[in-house]
Design a protein around this motif. Structure first.
Motif, PDB file in Angstrom:
ATOM      1  N   ASP A 247     -20.144  38.618 -24.900  1.00  0.00           N
ATOM      2  CA  ASP A 247     -18.371  38.878 -24.218  1.00  0.00           C
ATOM      3  C   ASP A 247     -17.766  37.842 -24.200  1.00  0.00           C
ATOM      4  O   ASP A 247     -17.828  36.971 -24.371  1.00  0.00           O
ATOM      5  N   SER A 248     -16.268  38.569 -24.707  1.00  0.00           N
ATOM      6  CA  SER A 248     -15.777  37.200 -24.599  1.00  0.00           C
ATOM      7  C   SER A 248     -15.432  36.041 -23.277  1.00  0.00           C
ATOM      8  O   SER A 248     -14.592  34.904 -24.193  1.00  0.00           O
ATOM      9  N   GLN A 249     -15.876  36.383 -22.851  1.00  0.00           N
ATOM     10  CA  GLN A 249     -15.658  35.762 -21.364  1.00  0.00           C
ATOM     11  C   GLN A 249     -16.236  34.473 -21.091  1.00  0.00           C
ATOM     12  O   GLN A 249     -16.121  33.822 -20.739  1.00  0.00           O
ATOM     13  N   PHE A 267     -17.840  41.188 -28.908  1.00  0.00           N
ATOM     14  CA  PHE A 267     -17.640  43.104 -28.400  1.00  0.00           C
ATOM     15  C   PHE A 267     -16.170  42.610 -29.051  1.00  0.00           C
ATOM     16  O   PHE A 267     -16.291  43.780 -29.645  1.00  0.00           O
ATOM     17  N   SER A 268     -15.718  42.035 -28.477  1.00  0.00           N
ATOM     18  CA  SER A 268     -14.397  42.594 -28.306  1.00  0.00           C
ATOM     19  C   SER A 268     -13.466  42.454 -29.501  1.00  0.00           C
ATOM     20  O   SER A 268     -12.291  42.867 -29.904  1.00  0.00           O
ATOM     21  N   ILE A 269     -14.337  41.439 -30.291  1.00  0.00           N
ATOM     22  CA  ILE A 269     -13.507  41.010 -31.892  1.00  0.00           C
ATOM     23  C   ILE A 269     -14.304  42.403 -33.108  1.00  0.00           C
ATOM     24  O   ILE A 269     -13.595  43.069 -33.933  1.00  0.00           O
ATOM     25  N   LEU A 270     -15.552  42.804 -32.341  1.00  0.00           N
ATOM     26  CA  LEU A 270     -15.778  44.342 -33.474  1.00  0.00           C
ATOM     27  C   LEU A 270     -15.248  44.831 -32.615  1.00  0.00           C
ATOM     28  O   LEU A 270     -14.987  45.957 -33.373  1.00  0.00           O
ATOM     29  N   ILE A 317      -7.094  35.452 -19.126  1.00  0.00           N
ATOM     30  CA  ILE A 317      -6.051  35.605 -20.512  1.00  0.00           C
ATOM     31  C   ILE A 317      -4.725  34.612 -19.249  1.00  0.00           C
ATOM     32  O   ILE A 317      -4.547  33.866 -20.753  1.00  0.00           O
ATOM     33  N   PRO A 318      -3.988  34.932 -18.869  1.00  0.00           N
ATOM     34  CA  PRO A 318      -2.642  34.206 -18.069  1.00  0.00           C
ATOM     35  C   PRO A 318      -3.452  32.659 -17.797  1.00  0.00           C
ATOM     36  O   PRO A 318      -1.967  31.759 -18.675  1.00  0.00           O
ATOM     37  N   ARG A 319      -3.719  33.203 -17.373  1.00  0.00           N
ATOM     38  CA  ARG A 319      -4.096  31.420 -17.460  1.00  0.00           C
ATOM     39  C   ARG A 319      -4.889  30.478 -18.108  1.00  0.00           C
ATOM     40  O   ARG A 319      -4.389  29.425 -18.445  1.00  0.00           O
ATOM     41  N   TRP A 320      -5.560  30.722 -19.236  1.00  0.00           N
ATOM     42  CA  TRP A 320      -5.998  30.623 -20.127  1.00  0.00           C
ATOM     43  C   TRP A 320      -4.898  29.862 -20.989  1.00  0.00           C
ATOM     44  O   TRP A 320      -4.974  29.120 -21.917  1.00  0.00           O
ATOM     45  N   LEU A 321      -4.159  30.845 -21.374  1.00  0.00           N
ATOM     46  CA  LEU A 321      -2.885  31.108 -22.191  1.00  0.00           C
ATOM     47  C   LEU A 321      -2.201  29.941 -22.024  1.00  0.00           C
ATOM     48  O   LEU A 321      -1.738  29.182 -22.855  1.00  0.00           O
ATOM     49  N   GLN A 322      -1.797  29.610 -20.801  1.00  0.00           N
ATOM     50  CA  GLN A 322      -0.108  29.038 -20.352  1.00  0.00           C
ATOM     51  C   GLN A 322      -1.243  27.435 -20.303  1.00  0.00           C
ATOM     52  O   GLN A 322      -0.607  27.167 -21.074  1.00  0.00           O
ATOM     53  N   ILE A 382      -7.962  36.690 -29.551  1.00  0.00           N
ATOM     54  CA  ILE A 382      -6.777  35.625 -28.877  1.00  0.00           C
ATOM     55  C   ILE A 382      -8.205  34.294 -27.930  1.00  0.00           C
ATOM     56  O   ILE A 382      -7.321  33.359 -27.711  1.00  0.00           O
ATOM     57  N   ILE A 383      -9.260  34.914 -27.313  1.00  0.00           N
ATOM     58  CA  ILE A 383      -9.416  34.556 -25.773  1.00  0.00           C
ATOM     59  C   ILE A 383     -10.203  33.216 -27.351  1.00  0.00           C
ATOM     60  O   ILE A 383     -10.480  32.101 -27.177  1.00  0.00           O
TER      61      ILE A 383
END
Length: 401
Positions: A247-249, A267-270, A317-322, A382-383
């Motif tokens: 899991d990407s998280q 999984f998300s990249i797949l 994702i917003p937190r990690w991206l900022q 993105i993760i």
């Protein structure tokens, strides 16, 4: 049939004017009363997705739509909702009524489907109301699609319509394999599945289940473990895993635990490859690196799940991206079937894995972003980028980032 996810089925749109008998045709094709039928025009309002089994073709989804001639302010909105099927349909049935002298709207919809490279069949319904099939055929001469003449009421021509759907269904409508083309039969694959507040109670999420099924169908072995038991799982194995999927998280944590001679992805990249265009989504990495303070970011989810505490799309994702950019950003969220027309206003679109929509619709969304000149990326990519492990996550695909 019932266990086939809706997003994995052939999507067949039924389009025509009000009271042309679209819902009746679905009922006749399936031998079931799955659509409400009424002599009152406009019974069907929003597009309705009906998962069914069609003999000799397999699991399909019929998309029952509102009339393309709907009128008034509400009717205009209904037609706009019908237009959504242009992005999701793998093939279309355009329903005509005998004696209708103005088929301009139907011709316009045929052209729109053909521009989307969607296979189209013309279905002239209610032939039981006319005496001469020759007279019925006249208005449709010269329209460059296959036609069939049926009566949903009596059943005449319905069997031939099923055969025609099978004959003209696109041979490439099925999604590519999720993971089995990346491994050999007899492989051992570890799936890392966190059980946290976002995990649905009593079950796994769809991408995890589909990935496991693809592994098993390929005569390989899948072992499911949580991130906090992964270390012990790896130690207990007598052979080295062929691949680890997480899991990407928990990408960063799993990356630390899995030796670098074992391929790792998520999984998300797949799903980015399975449902969309992996190379196009990878191009979004450069846009992530170029984001600056105040950059406008659209986060799009194809489903309408209820956001939970520390939700992946709304908070993580917003937190990690900022943190990655080092500056505050301007976020907009969108969920469900809607996809905006103002894409050019954004600097980046971040999309979920797309497990609840079919591949055609996901590719359509990617295409709309490309046309608007806005880069698009998905959750897993993105993760992995933000966690500094995108190069490793792409190795299994033979892609250098």
């Amino acid at each position: 049939m019932n266990e086939t996810p809706r997003a994995n089925r052939l999507h067949i749109a039924i389009v025509g004017k009000r009271n042309a008998g679209k819902s009746s045709i679905i009922n006749a094709l399936t031998h079931q009363e799955v659509s409400i039928v009424s002599s009152c025009p406009g019974t069907t309002t929003d597009p309705v997705y009906k998962a069914m089994e069609l003999h000799d073709l397999g699991p399909v989804v019929f998309i029952d739509t509102a009339g393309i001639d709907d009128a008034g302010d509400l009717g205009v909105e209904r037609v706009k909702r019908t237009e959504r099927v242009l992005d999701a349909a793998d093939m279309a049935l355009i329903v005509f009524t005998p004696g209708d002298k103005d088929i301009t709207l139907e011709k316009e919809w045929i052209k729109r489907f053909q521009q989307k490279k969607v296979s189209v069949i013309g279905v002239v319904n209610k032939i039981d109301l006319k005496e001469s099939i020759g007279e019925i055929e006249k208005p449709f001469k010269g329209i460059d699609i296959p036609f069939i003449y049926v009566s949903a009421k009596t059943g005449e021509g319905i069997d031939r319509l099923r055969d025609m759907i099978k004959k003209h269904s696109p041979s490439s409508w099925e999604e590519p394999r999720i993971v089995s083309d990346l491994i050999r039969p007899g492989s051992l694959v570890i799936l890392v599945v966190p059980i946290d507040i976002e995990a649905p109670k009593g079950r796994l999420i769809l991408p995890q289940v589909q990935t496991l099924r693809d592994i098993l169908d390929h005569n390989s072995t899948g072992i499911i473990t949580k991130e906090n038991t992964l270390r012990d799982t790896l130690k207990s194995l007598a052979v080295k895993p062929t691949l680890v999927i997480t899991d990407s998280q928990v990408f960063a944590e799993v990356d630390r635990l899995v030796p670098h001679d074992i391929p790792l992805t998520s999984f998300s990249i797949l799903m980015a490859r399975y449902k969309g265009d992996l190379k196009e989504l990878i191009r979004g990495i450069e846009a992530v690196k170029q984001l600056k303070e105040g950059g406008r970011v659209l986060i799009a989810e194809a489903c309408t799940h209820h956001p939970v505490e520390d939700d992946i799309g709304r908070e993580k994702i917003p937190r990690w991206l900022q943190e990655y950019v080092g500056a505050p950003l301007d976020f907009t969220w969108l969920s469900g079937k809607d996809f905006p027309n103002n894409l050019g206003e954004y600097d980046l679109v971040i999309h979920c894995g797309g497990c609840m929509i079919n591949r055609r619709e996901m590719l359509s969304r990617i295409g709309k972003c490309r046309e608007a000149g806005v880069p698009i990326i998905n959750y897993g990519i993105i993760i992995a980028t933000m966690k500094g492990i995108i190069e490793r996550a792409m190795q299994v695909f033979g892609i250098q980032v």
